[in-house]
Design a protein around this motif. Sequence first.
Motif, PDB file in Angstrom:
ATOM      1  N   UNK A   4      -3.278 -24.741  39.301  1.00 39.10           N
ATOM      2  CA  UNK A   4      -3.290 -23.720  40.342  1.00 39.10           C
ATOM      3  C   UNK A   4      -3.529 -24.426  41.671  1.00 39.10           C
ATOM      4  N   UNK A   5      -3.272 -23.733  42.751  1.00 38.44           N
ATOM      5  CA  UNK A   5      -3.506 -24.270  44.083  1.00 38.44           C
ATOM      6  C   UNK A   5      -4.335 -23.297  44.911  1.00 38.44           C
ATOM      7  N   UNK A   6      -5.084 -23.841  45.852  1.00 43.31           N
ATOM      8  CA  UNK A   6      -5.890 -23.003  46.733  1.00 43.31           C
ATOM      9  C   UNK A   6      -5.602 -23.363  48.186  1.00 43.31           C
ATOM     10  N   UNK A   7      -5.895 -22.426  49.077  1.00 43.51           N
ATOM     11  CA  UNK A   7      -5.790 -22.646  50.516  1.00 43.51           C
ATOM     12  C   UNK A   7      -6.704 -21.639  51.176  1.00 43.51           C
ATOM     13  N   UNK A 127     -15.057 -20.354  51.231  1.00 46.89           N
ATOM     14  CA  UNK A 127     -16.286 -21.128  51.377  1.00 46.89           C
ATOM     15  C   UNK A 127     -16.078 -22.580  50.945  1.00 46.89           C
ATOM     16  N   UNK A 128     -15.278 -22.777  49.904  1.00 49.90           N
ATOM     17  CA  UNK A 128     -14.991 -24.142  49.461  1.00 49.90           C
ATOM     18  C   UNK A 128     -14.227 -24.911  50.535  1.00 49.90           C
ATOM     19  N   UNK A 129     -13.238 -24.272  51.118  1.00 46.21           N
ATOM     20  CA  UNK A 129     -12.463 -24.934  52.171  1.00 46.21           C
ATOM     21  C   UNK A 129     -13.337 -25.198  53.394  1.00 46.21           C
ATOM     22  N   UNK A 130     -14.172 -24.208  53.758  1.00 48.24           N
ATOM     23  CA  UNK A 130     -15.061 -24.380  54.918  1.00 48.24           C
ATOM     24  C   UNK A 130     -16.056 -25.511  54.719  1.00 48.24           C
TER      25      UNK A 130
END
Length: 407
Positions: A4-7, A127-130
């Motif tokens: 999977x991918x996140x953004x 929150x993970x990206x931040x």
Amino acid sequence: MIWAGIHYGGKTPLVVPDGNVNAAAYRDILEFHCLPYARRVHGHNFRLQDDNARPHRAAAVREFLEAEGVVQLPWPACSPDMNPIEHAWDTLGRAINDREVIPQNLQELADALREEWDAMPVDVINKLVDSMPRRLHALIETSSHETWTNPNEKELEQALVLGSRRHLPGFLTIGIPTVQRETAHYLTQTINSLIDKSSPEERSDVIILIFLADFEEEKRSKLKVLIKEKYSSHLEAGFIQVIQAPMSFYPSLENLKSNYGDSKTRVYWRSKQCVDFAFMFFYGSSLSEYYLQIEDDVYTVNGYLAAVRDFIKDKSNVQWASLEFSTLGFIGKLFHAYDLDRLATLILVFYQDMPVDWIFLHFKDLNAQQKNHVRRPSIFQHRGFNSSLKEKSMKNVIDRTFVDDKV
């Protein structure tokens, strides 16, 4: 295996491929899942950040992404704390464990993973990206380990200095790291033993991978001349392949940790050995189904390749990370080739903390191997008295479970 991918602001659907994800499967994931989603959300204004697993850096994948105009973000494989999706996987795993009804088979597990992934709040992803700037800064400021990337396909191709790669993966790769010793040299005796104790038919499915570990080009050149003179036909057949790592692959070998009361010379020697082994494992991961590591001062017995096949078959109903064909150090340790990238990464993370054979023990533990699977009698015996480390004596290093078949 899942993908999977996140953004920031969202995540792709979860993909559960059939079987292991090789280069072809990963290319399909990119073509049919990743890129359509990314372009729908971001147009063409995005970069792809994946890790340096071998399928992700395969030539076919790289060519596909270049043709699609997609830029891959360089990323250090040995810094899992820097990758935000690892924490998303952790959240997903906890959600599965907290379900009232635990999945009972693979299909139920796949359905549960998709359901929990879809239910994961976007706030968790954001929150993970931040957190990335903070975690990157903390890693730079406090990490005692270097960050680097796995060798790419071009670097691995350039590592081959003698011999030729075979077109199809074989049964077994036998890895032999070697150096030019100041006194006795045992490499040719080791190679001769492996050749003499096997048949031409067996050798057609096996590769001897020799790693030139000396930094000095003069020493490497002497070994290359020796190997080319004695084994030219085996080099042409791809049975013997000789590689060396580029200097750019090595982290700093200065100001290393001084653990266990070891001298600076010994710490340098074992730290470099860790990196040497890691490069061998990266290179060897695509050559065959299995990989067996030995040293350049051992000999073997008649039928050693049949013994390897038989022991693998005997353990076919057992989950194992390694099978052992000698009781000594890293001699005779067999791995699934698909595990080599992970083993190499683990070694690189702890290259200056402990000897490579200690890291090997932790690798087995991390893979939930609860007991050692040692073939007895062993099929490799140590013969050398002169270690590549001057202060280390090898006179009493013998495998007492070895049964010599000499008449």
